[in-house]
Scaffold this active site. Structure first.
Site, short mmCIF file in Angstrom:
data_model
loop_
_atom_site.label_atom_id
_atom_site.label_comp_id
_atom_site.label_asym_id
_atom_site.label_seq_id
_atom_site.Cartn_x
_atom_site.Cartn_y
_atom_site.Cartn_z
N GLU A 212 0.83 -1.21 0.00
CA GLU A 212 0.00 0.00 0.00
C GLU A 212 0.87 1.26 0.00
OE1 GLU A 212 -2.21 -3.10 2.59
OE2 GLU A 212 -0.15 -2.40 2.31
N GLY A 267 5.08 -1.28 14.84
CA GLY A 267 4.48 -0.17 14.13
C GLY A 267 3.54 0.66 14.97
N ARG A 268 2.69 0.00 15.74
CA ARG A 268 1.71 0.74 16.55
C ARG A 268 2.33 1.38 17.78
NH1 ARG A 268 1.12 -4.56 16.51
NH2 ARG A 268 1.02 -5.83 18.40
N GLU A 353 -4.98 -4.47 17.71
CA GLU A 353 -3.92 -5.23 17.07
C GLU A 353 -3.03 -5.88 18.12
OE1 GLU A 353 -2.18 -4.17 12.99
OE2 GLU A 353 -0.58 -3.57 14.36
N HIS A 384 -24.74 13.55 20.54
CA HIS A 384 -25.85 13.64 19.59
C HIS A 384 -25.76 12.54 18.54
CE1 HIS A 384 -27.24 17.58 21.11
NE2 HIS A 384 -25.97 17.70 21.45
N LYS A 494 -2.90 -10.15 3.47
CA LYS A 494 -1.86 -9.62 2.58
C LYS A 494 -1.43 -10.67 1.55
CE LYS A 494 0.46 -6.40 5.77
NZ LYS A 494 1.76 -6.12 6.43
#
Length: 530
Positions: A212, A267-268, A353, A384, A494
């Protein structure tokens, strides 16, 4: 580690839950007038009021006992000192090293990683100063006005959340755009109206092969060269956050402008690494380092504080209490601060994750719930939208409310009205309105919440908040006996996508061997494209 359901504290919590699960928060507050001040904790400038939870002092005692029986303290030290606690990938887990002071010693494979971290930070700082001051010039001699961060997952969610959260501190002569979706619309809208001669692209991919990210990066390169023509322009308008020097160089980026990170950074958990380069460009090196200091302050609190006063441990344990003993499936995160509008989305990856796993560390399947579905929107918008379900729905949804005493944009009565709303919502959820003569106007209450309060949102406070949730997730993962730091669940999709791409693009009719649904959808897509 043993299955947590076999631990004495877990079994004691089951018995305790049977005793108090029907007790209403109205009764708990009536029985203890000091509850609102005693069931609180404060550290690193954050105040946690957890009194509106369906707990007693005994609950906290048993949850702390569960943490101790699960060896949370020992596993915490193992993480902080560089042991390879990510066992399925045989890696250390050292996002805490990203914010350690220069004097720290953290050894991985006989190497102190702290000097490496600060060398990258220094390189990022030097680059950021050049771009922010206008010294960095594009191919035609123009300074940079636009920055596009190209990444996905942790290479996008952290930077975009931090940029939005700290926009008040950002350089307003620079404009920032974040591209992650491989849907061509994402990039097309980001570059619309931009001058390539004034645009810098940051490509964030550890391997520089993420499909990506590299698809978007290649299209951005084509967009740039359609105007600037000369391939040499790429080196003036693209930099990389990666470890793959060969691929970075092949793309046309000068490896002197490649900012690295390490396989012990998930990564996170990477927004405070070189992945945060766009954040540093926006807020400047000093503010970025202030954010790192905030992270570190919360790290040290989690590492050392007793669990009954330990903010991350308490929040992790309370979330586990509702997940495993009340059967709650979701957690709402409701920041009453517009700058934190992307914070719930960031936490979705961090929490889901990390702990969305059904396999224990020993390879056995769990027989208890793990992971929590995190979601939310900033107040007062959510009131709302979905608060109806939280107040009167059939599902128990614990809530984390976040608010700040001071607004970064004071304007008349706005802040007072904002804070009145968050206090009112927590009060209504807890105590309800049981005495209405009309059934549809009855609010049962007994809906639990945490209240997280700080003085004002600034870079250091953002670092503290992120570290708070990082360690809360870790706390739960340790007790659930799962690996919070791998993400094998994203791999299969993937692999299959890489197989399907050539089947979609083939000039001739491909032989398909998927299931009948997938085969049919591939054929319909190919027909529609024709």
């Amino acid at each position: 580690m043993p299955n947590p359901t076999t631990l004495p504290a877990w079994q004691a919590l089951q018995a305790h839950h049977a005793e108090i699960s029907k007790t209403h928060l109205r009764d708990l507050f009536a029985a203890d007038p000091t509850r609102g001040t005693t069931l609180t904790a404060e550290a690193a400038g954050l105040y946690l009021d957890f009194s509106k939870n369906r707990i007693t002092a005994e609950t906290i005692q048993l949850l702390v006992q569960l943490a101790n029986e699960s060896n949370l303290r020992g596993r915490t030290e193992a993480m902080f000192t560089g042991e390879k606690i990510n066992t399925t990938e045989n890696r250390a887990v050292l996002h805490t090293a990203l914010r350690a002071p220069k004097t720290a010693q953290i050894v991985v494979d006989n190497h102190n990683v702290v000097p490496d971290v600060h060398a990258v930070l220094d390189a990022m700082s030097a680059f950021a100063i050049k771009v922010r001051s206008g010294q960095w010039l594009g191919h035609t001699g123009k300074p940079i006005k636009n920055v596009i961060n190209i990444g996905i997952g942790g290479s996008d969610l952290g930077p975009v959340m931090a940029y939005e959260a700290l926009k008040h501190y950002s350089a307003r002569h620079l404009h920032f755009y974040y591209v992650s979706n491989v849907d061509g619309t994402d990039l097309a809208e980001a570059v619309l109206g931009l001058d390539p001669a004034e645009t810098l692209c940051i490509v964030s991919s550890k391997t520089f092969t993420t499909i990506e990210t590299m698809t978007n990066a290649s299209s951005a390169r084509q967009w740039l060269l359609a105007t600037l023509k000369d391939p040499a322009a790429v080196a003036k308008h693209f930099v990389a956050v990666s470890t793959n020097a060969a691929e970075v160089s092949k793309f046309g980026i000068d490896t002197a402008n490649m900012f690295g990170f390490w396989d012990w950074v998930g990564g996170r958990y990477s927004m405070d690494s070189a992945i945060g380069l766009s954040t540093m460009l926006a807020i400047g090196p000093d503010n970025f380092r202030a954010m790192l200091n905030g992270f570190h302050e919360m790290d040290e609190h989690f590492r050392t504080a007793p669990y009954d006063q330990n903010l991350p441990a308490l929040m992790g344990l309370l979330g586990l209490w509702y997940t495993n003993f009340f059967g709650a499936h979701t957690q709402a995160v409701l920041p009453y601060e517009q700058y934190l509008k992307r914070f719930p989305a960031y936490l979705q990856q961090l929490t889901m994750e990390s702990n969305g796993k059904y396999i224990q560390l020993d390879g056995e399947r769990v027989n208890y719930d793990t992971g929590v579905i995190y979601w939310g929107e900033p107040g007062t918008n959510g009131q709302h939208s979905f608060y109806q379900l939280i107040h009167q729905g059939t599902r128990l949804i614990p809530c984390d409310f976040l608010f700040f005493a001071k607004s970064l944009n004071p304007n008349g009565r706005h802040q007072d009205i904002l804070i009145a709303n968050v206090l009112a919502q927590a009060e209504a959820l807890a105590f309800g309105k049981p005495d209405s003569p009309e059934p549809h106007r009855v609010f049962e209450g007994n809906r639990p919440s945490n209240m997280l309060v700080a003085d004002q949102l600034d870079p250091a406070t953002l670092g503290k908040l992120v570290a708070l949730y990082e360690h809360a997730v870790f706390t739960q993962g340790i007790i659930w006996n799962i690996d919070s730091f791998d993400q094998w669940g994203v791999e299969l999709g993937k692999v299959l996508a890489n197989k399907i791409v050539p089947e979609l693009e083939s000039e001739t009719e491909p032989a398909l061997n998927h299931d009948s649904s997938t085969n049919n959808l591939i054929r319909r897509y190919r027909a529609a494209r024709r």
